[in-house]
Design an enzyme around this catalytic site. Sequence first.
Site, PDB file in Angstrom:
ATOM      1  N   SER A 178       6.175  93.703  68.377  1.00 24.10           N
ATOM      2  CA  SER A 178       6.144  92.336  67.177  1.00 24.10           C
ATOM      3  C   SER A 178       6.374  92.861  65.819  1.00 24.10           C
ATOM      4  CB  SER A 178       5.089  91.663  68.194  1.00 24.10           C
ATOM      5  OG  SER A 178       4.953  90.737  66.980  1.00 24.10           O
ATOM      6  N   ARG A 213      10.348  90.873  76.149  1.00 22.88           N
ATOM      7  CA  ARG A 213       8.741  91.448  76.392  1.00 22.88           C
ATOM      8  C   ARG A 213       7.330  91.530  77.991  1.00 22.88           C
ATOM      9  NH1 ARG A 213       8.091  90.946  69.766  1.00 22.88           N
ATOM     10  NH2 ARG A 213       9.551  93.158  69.295  1.00 22.88           N
ATOM     11  N   ARG A 225       4.827  91.463  63.834  1.00 23.59           N
ATOM     12  CA  ARG A 225       3.060  90.745  62.822  1.00 23.59           C
ATOM     13  C   ARG A 225       2.704  92.035  62.321  1.00 23.59           C
ATOM     14  NH1 ARG A 225       0.966  90.443  70.029  1.00 23.59           N
ATOM     15  NH2 ARG A 225       2.905  89.838  69.070  1.00 23.59           N
ATOM     16  N   ASP A 252       9.429  87.758  62.015  1.00 21.95           N
ATOM     17  CA  ASP A 252       9.492  87.668  63.244  1.00 21.95           C
ATOM     18  C   ASP A 252      10.456  88.941  64.157  1.00 21.95           C
ATOM     19  OD1 ASP A 252       8.794  85.744  66.439  1.00 21.95           O
ATOM     20  OD2 ASP A 252      10.012  87.120  66.346  1.00 21.95           O
ATOM     21  N   ASP A 291       6.561  76.779  66.251  1.00 20.42           N
ATOM     22  CA  ASP A 291       6.765  77.396  68.250  1.00 20.42           C
ATOM     23  C   ASP A 291       6.246  78.383  68.653  1.00 20.42           C
ATOM     24  OD1 ASP A 291       7.445  79.502  66.154  1.00 20.42           O
ATOM     25  OD2 ASP A 291       9.382  79.986  66.978  1.00 20.42           O
ATOM     26  N   HIS A 292       5.717  79.180  67.505  1.00 16.21           N
ATOM     27  CA  HIS A 292       4.826  80.002  69.037  1.00 16.21           C
ATOM     28  C   HIS A 292       3.192  79.110  68.696  1.00 16.21           C
ATOM     29  CE1 HIS A 292       7.014  83.180  66.987  1.00 16.21           C
ATOM     30  NE2 HIS A 292       6.492  83.576  67.719  1.00 16.21           N
TER      31      HIS A 292
HETATM   32  C1  MIC Z   1       6.652  88.620  69.682  1.00 17.42           C
HETATM   33  O1  MIC Z   1       7.748  88.283  70.653  1.00 17.42           O
HETATM   34  O2  MIC Z   1       5.934  89.149  70.045  1.00 17.42           O
HETATM   35  C2  MIC Z   1       6.516  87.630  68.769  1.00 17.42           C
HETATM   36  C3  MIC Z   1       5.135  86.771  68.995  1.00 17.42           C
HETATM   37  O3  MIC Z   1       7.531  86.495  68.261  1.00 17.42           O
HETATM   38  C4  MIC Z   1       5.965  88.623  67.529  1.00 17.42           C
HETATM   39  C5  MIC Z   1       5.901  88.116  66.047  1.00 17.42           C
HETATM   40  C6  MIC Z   1       4.134  87.814  66.700  1.00 17.42           C
HETATM   41  O4  MIC Z   1       3.378  88.590  66.646  1.00 17.42           O
HETATM   42  O5  MIC Z   1       3.620  86.533  65.586  1.00 17.42           O
HETATM   43  C7  MIC Z   1       8.105  89.099  67.191  1.00 17.42           C
HETATM   44  O6  MIC Z   1       8.116  89.006  67.910  1.00 17.42           O
HETATM   45  O7  MIC Z   1       7.888  89.677  65.737  1.00 17.42           O
HETATM   46 FE1  SF4 Z   2       8.823  83.512  70.233  1.00 12.89          FE
HETATM   47 FE2  SF4 Z   2       8.033  86.021  70.277  1.00 12.89          FE
HETATM   48 FE3  SF4 Z   2       8.621  85.261  72.810  1.00 12.89          FE
HETATM   49 FE4  SF4 Z   2      10.824  85.146  71.002  1.00 12.89          FE
HETATM   50  S1  SF4 Z   2       9.942  86.724  72.019  1.00 12.89           S
HETATM   51  S2  SF4 Z   2       9.888  82.800  72.488  1.00 12.89           S
HETATM   52  S3  SF4 Z   2       9.950  84.719  69.051  1.00 12.89           S
HETATM   53  S4  SF4 Z   2       7.531  85.083  71.305  1.00 12.89           S
END
Ligand code: MIC
Ligand code: SF4
Length: 645
Positions: free
Chosen positions: A535, A379, A537, A119, A64-65
Site C-alpha cells: 500500500s 493482496r 499509505r 493509492d 470507497d475505503h
Molecule cells: C490497499 O489496497 O492496501 C489500500 C488500502 O488501497 C492502500 C491505500 C491505503 O492504505 O489507504 C493502497 O493500496 O495504497
Molecule cells: Fe480498495 Fe486497495 Fe482493495 Fe483496491 S486494493 S479494493 S484500492 S483496498
Amino acid sequence: MGLTIAQKIIKNHLVSGEMIPGTEIGLRIDQTLTQDATGTMAYLQFEAMGTERVKTELSVAYIDHNTLQAGFENADDHRYIQTVTKKHGIRFSRPGNGICHQVHLERFGIPGKTLIGSDSHTPTAGGLGMLAMGAGGLDVAVAMGGGAYYINMPKIIGVELRGKLPDFVGAKDVILYVLSKLGVKGGVGKVVEYYGEGVKTLSVPERATITNMGAELGATSSVFPSDDITRAFLKSQQREGDFVPVAPDDDAVYDETLTVDLSTLVPLAACPHSPDNVRPVSELAGMKLDQVCVGSCTNSSMLDMLTVAAILKDKTVHPDVEMSVSPGSKEVLSMLADCGALTDMVSAGARILECACGPCIGMGFSPKSAGVSLRTFNRNFEARSGTADAKVYLVSPQTAAASAITGVFTDPTTLGKAPEIVLPDIMKVNDNLIEMPADAKDAADVLVERGPNIKPIPKGVRPAENLVCNAVLKVGDNITTDHIMPAGTKILPYRSNVPKLSEFCFTVCDKEFPERAKKLGGGIIIGGANYGQGSSREHAALVPLYLGIKAVVAKSFARIHMANLINFGIIPLTFKDPADYDRISEGDDIEIAGFADAIAGKEELILRNKTTGESIVLLLAATPRQREILLCGGLLNYTKDKENS
Ligand code: MIC
Ligand code: SF4
C-alpha cells in the site's frame, strides 16, 4: 531509437531530469485521485501548502475505503473531504459511487495522460494507456498544487502477449503468471508494458486487472496500448471524444522482455501470504473453503460480475461457504440489477456488499478463525483480512465462482463450456454521484467541516548532528505497509488521527513495539529486502515519525514507501554489504557520527554498533533534492522553507 509507450508519455510530461534509467525525473501531472483512507491527510497537506485552487486538468476525491461508519470517525472524514474538495476545485465521488480505480477507468481516464493517486493501485488506469502511478498523499497534494511528481526514470519490461486465453482462464491468471515469473520485487524501478497480438484479445477491464496488479510486482506502473478496443470502451462509456491512440514505436527497445502465450495459461492462485506465491488451481483442487469474496479494484468490472453471475445461475453457494460480492461501481451494480444478473447472484446465496473496497481492506467479512478464503483481490498479506490466522488465496472470478458452489478449491476449466458473456455496447452512464466543485468565485463561501477525529499532522524533525539511539525493531524481508500500519475495521477510522493510530504501529510483527518506541523516544528500524512493499499509505511513515523513528536501515526499499519516508524526513539507508544485516540486533545501541553532514552530501555513512563494538557501512541513495528535503525534516518543511527564502 524508437520509444516505448511509457517513454513517450514521460517525454511529453518531462519537466526536469533526463530520461536515463535510475536517475531522478520530474513529471507534469495531468490528473490526480485520492481515496478517503489516504485522502484526509492529502487534503490537510494541500491546505497546509496554502494553494487556493488545484492546478491539474482534473482531480477527483473518492470515498470507497472507510465506508463502514461504525462510529462518527469515517463520516467526519467524508464530510471534511466533501467540503475541502468543493472549496479547492476537486470533484467528489460520493460514497456508493464505487471504488476509485474502477470509477476512474470508467469515467475519467484518458490515454496518454499522466495520473497519480494516493493509492498503490492507481496503475489500473494503465489499462487505458495512461501512465498512472501510486504515490503518497503529500506527493498528490504537491501535484494538485501544480508541482512535479518525482520518480526515478524507470527501465521498461516489455511483456509480449501471444494467443488468446482459453475458456475459464481470466486476466487475473495472466498477472498471477507474470507474478510467478517476476516476483514481488521484480518490477521495482520498472514500468511493465504489454504488447503483441494477444493484447487485441483483451478488453479494457481485463487489461486493467493486469495493470492493477502490477503494483504487486513493485512496478512504478504498467501500461497497455490505446487501440480500437480502447476506443470501443470509451465509446461504451459515452466519451469516445477522449480517445487518443497510443502505441510504442515499431523499433521500441525494452530493457527486459517476457513472453506470455495466453493460450497455454491455466487457472492460478496466489497462496498465503504473498501475491507471488503462485500455484495452479489444479494442484489445490479439493481443499475445503470457508469463504469466497468477489470484488476489489482488481476484479469488479461488469465483465467480472457477469462471469460470476453466469456460473452461479440456478446454483446454490455451498453451505460451508459464505460468499460476498462487491461490484466495483454504481454503474456496474445498477446494470447488474437491470439485466437480472444480480438476482442470479442473490438467489444463489451471495451476499451483496456495497460498491466499495470492503473485505479487501479488512472492512468487514473477516473469515472465521484459521479460515480459508478465496478472493478475487490483489493482496493476501498476513492478517489483512482482519483474521490473524486466516489463509487468503487470490484467484480469478471464474475460479472463485466455481469453488463457491462446490465448497472446495475447484479448477473452473473442469466445468465444461464457459458461459458466453456479452457486454452491452453502451453502459448505463450516470454521473449524478460526482459532485462538481464550487466555482472559483464562490469558493470563499464554502465552509470546510472538520470533525473531532481530524488531528494535526505530526511535524517533521531535522536530522541531528550525531545520531545516538537504539535499534528499536528488527524485521525480515518483504515487510509490507500493512505490517507497519495495519488497516481493518478497528484501525482504519483513525487514519486522520496519528496519535491514536500509533497504538497499532507494527503490532502485527510485535505487539510491544509502540510502547517500546515511546519509552525509548524512538530510534531506528532494521529491515530486510523490499521494505515497505504494498500500500501507498503514508501513515506507514507518518506514524513511525510520530513515534520518534529517525531512520530505517534496510537491505532495499519499495518505491512508494521510500518516497514517503523521505517526504516525512525519515532517512532511508541501505546496507553497503547486505550481509551486515546480521551484525545488528534489535535492542542494540547505535551511533552515526556526523549524521546531518552525511545526509547533506555523502553517499556512505558509518554506523557504530555500540553494543558489539562493530562498524557497518550504510548507503544513502538520495538525489540532491531528496537530501535537501531530508535536511529540512520533510517535504512540507522544505516547501515552506522555499516559500520563505
Ligand atoms: C490497499 O489496497 O492496501 C489500500 C488500502 O488501497 C492502500 C491505500 C491505503 O492504505 O489507504 C493502497 O493500496 O495504497
Ligand atoms: Fe480498495 Fe486497495 Fe482493495 Fe483496491 S486494493 S479494493 S484500492 S483496498
